[in-house]
Design an enzyme around this catalytic site. Sequence first.
Site, PDB file in Angstrom:
ATOM      1  N   THR A  61       0.817  -1.213   0.000  1.00 59.18           N
ATOM      2  CA  THR A  61       0.000   0.000   0.000  1.00 59.18           C
ATOM      3  C   THR A  61       0.851   1.263   0.000  1.00 59.18           C
ATOM      4  OG1 THR A  61      -1.543   1.305   1.353  1.00 59.18           O
ATOM      5  CG2 THR A  61      -0.121  -0.225   2.517  1.00 59.18           C
ATOM      6  N   LYS A 104       1.748  -3.276   7.124  1.00 59.24           N
ATOM      7  CA  LYS A 104       1.956  -3.572   5.707  1.00 59.24           C
ATOM      8  C   LYS A 104       3.437  -3.517   5.336  1.00 59.24           C
ATOM      9  CE  LYS A 104      -2.058  -4.310   3.618  1.00 59.24           C
ATOM     10  NZ  LYS A 104      -2.292  -5.439   2.687  1.00 59.24           N
ATOM     11  N   TYR A 152      -1.654   0.500  10.494  1.00 58.92           N
ATOM     12  CA  TYR A 152      -1.924  -0.157   9.213  1.00 58.92           C
ATOM     13  C   TYR A 152      -0.696  -0.095   8.310  1.00 58.92           C
ATOM     14  CZ  TYR A 152      -3.687  -0.764   4.460  1.00 58.92           C
ATOM     15  OH  TYR A 152      -3.863  -1.176   3.153  1.00 58.92           O
ATOM     16  N   GLU A 201       0.251   3.689   1.770  1.00 58.85           N
ATOM     17  CA  GLU A 201       0.316   4.170   3.152  1.00 58.85           C
ATOM     18  C   GLU A 201       1.670   3.885   3.795  1.00 58.85           C
ATOM     19  OE1 GLU A 201      -1.744   5.889   5.205  1.00 58.85           O
ATOM     20  OE2 GLU A 201      -3.215   6.242   3.629  1.00 58.85           O
TER      21      GLU A 201
END
Length: 360
Positions: free
Chosen positions: A134, A162, A158, A136
């Site tokens: 991701t 990841k 999160y 992010e």
Amino acid sequence: MESKKALITGITGQDGSYLAEFLIEKGYEVHGMVRRSSSFNRGHIEHLTTKNGSSEDGIALHYGDLTDPQNIDNLLATIRPQEIYNLAAQSHVAVSFKTAEYTSHVNALGPLRILHSIVANGLHKTCRFYQASTSEMFGKVVETPQTEKTPFYPRSPYGISKLFAYWTTINYREAFDVFACNGICFNHESPRRGENFVTRKITLSLANIITGKQKTLRLGNIDSLRDWGYAADYVKGMWATLQNDSPEDFIFATGKQYSVRDFIDEAFGLCGYDIKWRGEGTDEVGFDKNSGQVLIEIDPQYYRPAEVDTLIGNFDKAKIQLNWQPETSFKELVYLMVEADLKANNLDPKKYIKLCDVNN
């Protein structure tokens, strides 16, 4: 010729359902891992399932969970897939601050369990693995646009979880010769997006406002900038990643950037609202210029403890090596989502969407 077998975790979600459709069109035998749940959440894939649960002319679903290593071992030993797409995750960034341990349990250790099982079952020479990474992970960006070589600076549990999975994927590629790849997907949306994600929240609230079910849309940071693409385009990149001659990591993005505010203006504008803004901070509101009605309010409960202000990806590597590029524009994406949520509310899009050129 025997069909390739693919296993998709997270098959009931946005990406998993689009990928399942795409792989079936390619002639794959598609298997999906689904969690046992008290609520039935298979609407996106119901049209792909068969009566007897086999993968013939559809998908075969298997109960499983990324937190259960024994279950993962059993599934891989039974199915023995040639491709695994790990799309399952606790994928809501804001929620990850409140469920940090669970988020890590699923997002970080889940991919580790799959990769370990690939090696333990002797599949590392025959099975290719795709990890859904991701944007992010870039978090507080150190360069713009972000490339495959940009350093990471995650700003949420999160993103951190990841990032663990990202490096685990690379480690198993280098240590055990697994064909394991990361696809770093920037924000990708669709009518199948979960209702608690900001883009879908906007289009669903718009339909609810038109029907009178809802008076205002309440959001947090509307000035954050994102690179938004269409999920159905991105799953093609996922597949292309595992067809590459060598295992590598790729960014999937549009290279264009819009704010949440831009998304609001575009969505509401499609239905004839002329949104104007007044006030500052939590006192700012968006109102319809024609009626004066306040339609958007800022609610601080939706602010993240640590914000990611800007993300925009460079997909040159995917374009050159995979011949992949986004096919759907920002305006087309917003149109698709608004149209779908109007239909879901039994509203005729032809009546409510003003004539416009979504290609511009």
